[in-house]
Scaffold this motif. Structure first.
Motif, PDB file in Angstrom:
ATOM      1  N   ASN A  32       0.787  -1.113  -0.016  1.00  0.00           N
ATOM      2  CA  ASN A  32      -0.006  -0.078  -0.060  1.00  0.00           C
ATOM      3  C   ASN A  32       0.946   1.184   0.179  1.00  0.00           C
ATOM      4  OD1 ASN A  32       0.919   0.377   2.455  1.00  0.00           O
ATOM      5  ND2 ASN A  32      -0.863  -0.646   3.657  1.00  0.00           N
ATOM      6  N   ARG A  33       2.206   1.363  -0.035  1.00  0.00           N
ATOM      7  CA  ARG A  33       2.988   2.206  -0.190  1.00  0.00           C
ATOM      8  C   ARG A  33       4.279   1.863  -0.824  1.00  0.00           C
ATOM      9  NH1 ARG A  33       3.035   3.574   5.852  1.00  0.00           N
ATOM     10  NH2 ARG A  33       1.183   2.413   5.462  1.00  0.00           N
ATOM     11  N   LEU A  34       5.015   2.814  -1.782  1.00  0.00           N
ATOM     12  CA  LEU A  34       6.159   2.613  -2.406  1.00  0.00           C
ATOM     13  C   LEU A  34       6.940   3.685  -2.227  1.00  0.00           C
ATOM     14  CD1 LEU A  34       4.596   1.215  -5.622  1.00  0.00           C
ATOM     15  CD2 LEU A  34       5.693  -0.158  -4.301  1.00  0.00           C
ATOM     16  N   GLY A  35       8.372   3.453  -2.068  1.00  0.00           N
ATOM     17  CA  GLY A  35       9.259   4.677  -1.600  1.00  0.00           C
ATOM     18  C   GLY A  35      10.510   4.424  -2.182  1.00  0.00           C
ATOM     19  N   TYR A  52       1.525   6.322  -2.672  1.00  0.00           N
ATOM     20  CA  TYR A  52       0.317   5.555  -2.339  1.00  0.00           C
ATOM     21  C   TYR A  52      -0.211   4.876  -3.558  1.00  0.00           C
ATOM     22  CZ  TYR A  52       1.056   6.897   2.356  1.00  0.00           C
ATOM     23  OH  TYR A  52       1.554   7.353   3.760  1.00  0.00           O
ATOM     24  N   PRO A  53       0.004   3.752  -3.928  1.00  0.00           N
ATOM     25  CA  PRO A  53      -0.315   3.207  -5.118  1.00  0.00           C
ATOM     26  C   PRO A  53      -1.745   3.499  -5.651  1.00  0.00           C
ATOM     27  CG  PRO A  53       1.028   1.545  -4.258  1.00  0.00           C
ATOM     28  CD  PRO A  53       0.600   2.545  -3.204  1.00  0.00           C
ATOM     29  N   THR A  54      -2.880   3.290  -4.570  1.00  0.00           N
ATOM     30  CA  THR A  54      -4.336   3.077  -4.903  1.00  0.00           C
ATOM     31  C   THR A  54      -4.461   4.573  -4.862  1.00  0.00           C
ATOM     32  OG1 THR A  54      -4.464   1.644  -3.569  1.00  0.00           O
ATOM     33  CG2 THR A  54      -6.396   2.766  -3.763  1.00  0.00           C
ATOM     34  N   SER A  55      -4.302   5.597  -4.483  1.00  0.00           N
ATOM     35  CA  SER A  55      -4.588   7.106  -4.357  1.00  0.00           C
ATOM     36  C   SER A  55      -3.818   7.927  -5.377  1.00  0.00           C
ATOM     37  CB  SER A  55      -4.552   7.707  -3.184  1.00  0.00           C
ATOM     38  OG  SER A  55      -3.401   8.147  -2.753  1.00  0.00           O
ATOM     39  N   GLY A  56      -2.359   7.447  -5.595  1.00  0.00           N
ATOM     40  CA  GLY A  56      -1.588   8.285  -6.429  1.00  0.00           C
ATOM     41  C   GLY A  56      -0.850   9.298  -5.660  1.00  0.00           C
ATOM     42  N   SER A  57      -1.302   9.459  -4.152  1.00  0.00           N
ATOM     43  CA  SER A  57      -0.880  10.459  -3.673  1.00  0.00           C
ATOM     44  C   SER A  57       0.666  10.279  -3.368  1.00  0.00           C
ATOM     45  CB  SER A  57      -1.338  10.552  -2.193  1.00  0.00           C
ATOM     46  OG  SER A  57      -1.022  11.474  -1.463  1.00  0.00           O
ATOM     47  N   THR A  58       1.498  11.654  -3.235  1.00  0.00           N
ATOM     48  CA  THR A  58       2.915  11.609  -3.018  1.00  0.00           C
ATOM     49  C   THR A  58       3.421  12.251  -1.920  1.00  0.00           C
ATOM     50  OG1 THR A  58       2.988  13.441  -4.850  1.00  0.00           O
ATOM     51  CG2 THR A  58       3.416  11.164  -5.971  1.00  0.00           C
ATOM     52  N   VAL A  59       4.652  11.919  -1.596  1.00  0.00           N
ATOM     53  CA  VAL A  59       5.260  12.706  -0.510  1.00  0.00           C
ATOM     54  C   VAL A  59       6.582  12.869  -0.864  1.00  0.00           C
ATOM     55  CG1 VAL A  59       5.642  12.654   2.048  1.00  0.00           C
ATOM     56  CG2 VAL A  59       3.608  11.992   1.041  1.00  0.00           C
ATOM     57  N   PHE A  68      12.836  16.101  -7.644  1.00  0.00           N
ATOM     58  CA  PHE A  68      12.640  14.990  -7.830  1.00  0.00           C
ATOM     59  C   PHE A  68      11.046  14.456  -8.295  1.00  0.00           C
ATOM     60  CE2 PHE A  68      16.539  12.917  -5.546  1.00  0.00           C
ATOM     61  CZ  PHE A  68      17.416  13.763  -6.287  1.00  0.00           C
ATOM     62  N   THR A  69      10.928  13.666  -8.729  1.00  0.00           N
ATOM     63  CA  THR A  69       9.203  13.062  -9.154  1.00  0.00           C
ATOM     64  C   THR A  69       9.449  11.775  -8.921  1.00  0.00           C
ATOM     65  OG1 THR A  69       9.219  15.102 -10.653  1.00  0.00           O
ATOM     66  CG2 THR A  69       7.521  13.220 -10.627  1.00  0.00           C
ATOM     67  N   ILE A  70       8.466  11.231  -8.182  1.00  0.00           N
ATOM     68  CA  ILE A  70       8.132   9.865  -7.886  1.00  0.00           C
ATOM     69  C   ILE A  70       6.983   9.542  -8.894  1.00  0.00           C
ATOM     70  CG2 ILE A  70       6.867  10.156  -5.945  1.00  0.00           C
ATOM     71  CD1 ILE A  70       8.022   7.288  -5.109  1.00  0.00           C
ATOM     72  N   SER A  71       6.909   8.312  -9.594  1.00  0.00           N
ATOM     73  CA  SER A  71       5.926   7.957 -10.405  1.00  0.00           C
ATOM     74  C   SER A  71       5.698   6.544 -10.727  1.00  0.00           C
ATOM     75  CB  SER A  71       5.629   8.570 -11.794  1.00  0.00           C
ATOM     76  OG  SER A  71       6.835   8.268 -12.605  1.00  0.00           O
ATOM     77  N   LEU A  79       8.288   1.245 -10.516  1.00  0.00           N
ATOM     78  CA  LEU A  79       8.246   2.566  -9.694  1.00  0.00           C
ATOM     79  C   LEU A  79       9.387   3.282 -10.326  1.00  0.00           C
ATOM     80  CD1 LEU A  79       7.345   4.200  -7.355  1.00  0.00           C
ATOM     81  CD2 LEU A  79       9.030   3.081  -6.187  1.00  0.00           C
ATOM     82  N   LEU A  80       9.276   4.544 -10.436  1.00  0.00           N
ATOM     83  CA  LEU A  80      10.258   5.441 -11.000  1.00  0.00           C
ATOM     84  C   LEU A  80      10.380   6.718 -10.390  1.00  0.00           C
ATOM     85  CD1 LEU A  80       8.734   5.812 -14.629  1.00  0.00           C
ATOM     86  CD2 LEU A  80      10.688   4.263 -14.030  1.00  0.00           C
ATOM     87  N   LEU A  81      11.708   7.032 -10.443  1.00  0.00           N
ATOM     88  CA  LEU A  81      12.124   8.291  -9.596  1.00  0.00           C
ATOM     89  C   LEU A  81      13.049   8.971 -10.523  1.00  0.00           C
ATOM     90  CD1 LEU A  81      12.198   9.831  -6.797  1.00  0.00           C
ATOM     91  CD2 LEU A  81      14.213   8.915  -6.416  1.00  0.00           C
ATOM     92  N   ASP A  82      12.491  10.196 -11.004  1.00  0.00           N
ATOM     93  CA  ASP A  82      13.007  11.141 -12.042  1.00  0.00           C
ATOM     94  C   ASP A  82      13.975  12.209 -10.953  1.00  0.00           C
ATOM     95  OD1 ASP A  82      10.457  11.035 -14.154  1.00  0.00           O
ATOM     96  OD2 ASP A  82      12.532  10.476 -14.689  1.00  0.00           O
ATOM     97  N   LEU A  83      15.230  12.361 -11.273  1.00  0.00           N
ATOM     98  CA  LEU A  83      16.203  13.270 -10.523  1.00  0.00           C
ATOM     99  C   LEU A  83      16.773  14.282 -11.327  1.00  0.00           C
ATOM    100  CD1 LEU A  83      16.739   9.936  -9.398  1.00  0.00           C
ATOM    101  CD2 LEU A  83      18.408  10.817  -8.325  1.00  0.00           C
TER     102      LEU A  83
END
Length: 125
Positions: A32-35, A52-59, A68-71, A79-83
């Motif tokens: 329920n969360r990826l980081g 949070y995969p279900t809602s798409g909410s990011t922190v 940085f952008t997580i997607s 899971l991606l992280l653009d730096l």
């Protein structure tokens, strides 16, 4: 067995960009969360970004907010992280992580059950 594999690290000059990828397999309905986290020798592991995969909410950590952008790419469980606008202080081993039930906050390593092996990011000034 569920596992995570990171890729995409490397060496870049300050101001440059990188994209990190993390592939999760097999699909796990309990996640329920990826980081993304990072760690340098002698320091504690630091939370960088979470989603949070279900809602798409990011922190995001304050140190990377706006850079940085997580997607997620749900088509292949990636899971991606653009730096972007990388700084020398971004140099670290970067880890992706997946969590199920523990909740100590989205950027706290204690909230995560599964970890990848890490990928090195080195930024030269």
């Amino acid at each position: 067995q569920f596992h995570l594999v990171e890729s995409g690290g490397g060496s870049v000059q300050a101001g440059g960009s990188l994209r990190l990828s993390c592939t999760a397999s097999p699909y796990n309905y309990n996640i329920n969360r990826l980081g993304w986290f990072r760690q340098t020798p002698g320091k504690e592991r630091e939370g960088v970004a979470a989603v949070y995969p279900t809602s798409g909410s990011t922190v995001y950590a304050d140190s990377v907010k706006g850079r940085f952008t997580i997607s997620q790419d749900n088509s292949d469980n990636t899971l991606l992280l653009d730096l972007n606008s990388l700084k020398s202080e971004d140099t670290a081993m970067y880890y992706c992580a997946a969590g199920t039930s523990r909740n100590y906050g989205p950027l706290n390593p204690l909230s995560y059950d599964y970890w990848g092996q890490g990928t090195q990011v080195t930024v030269s000034s």
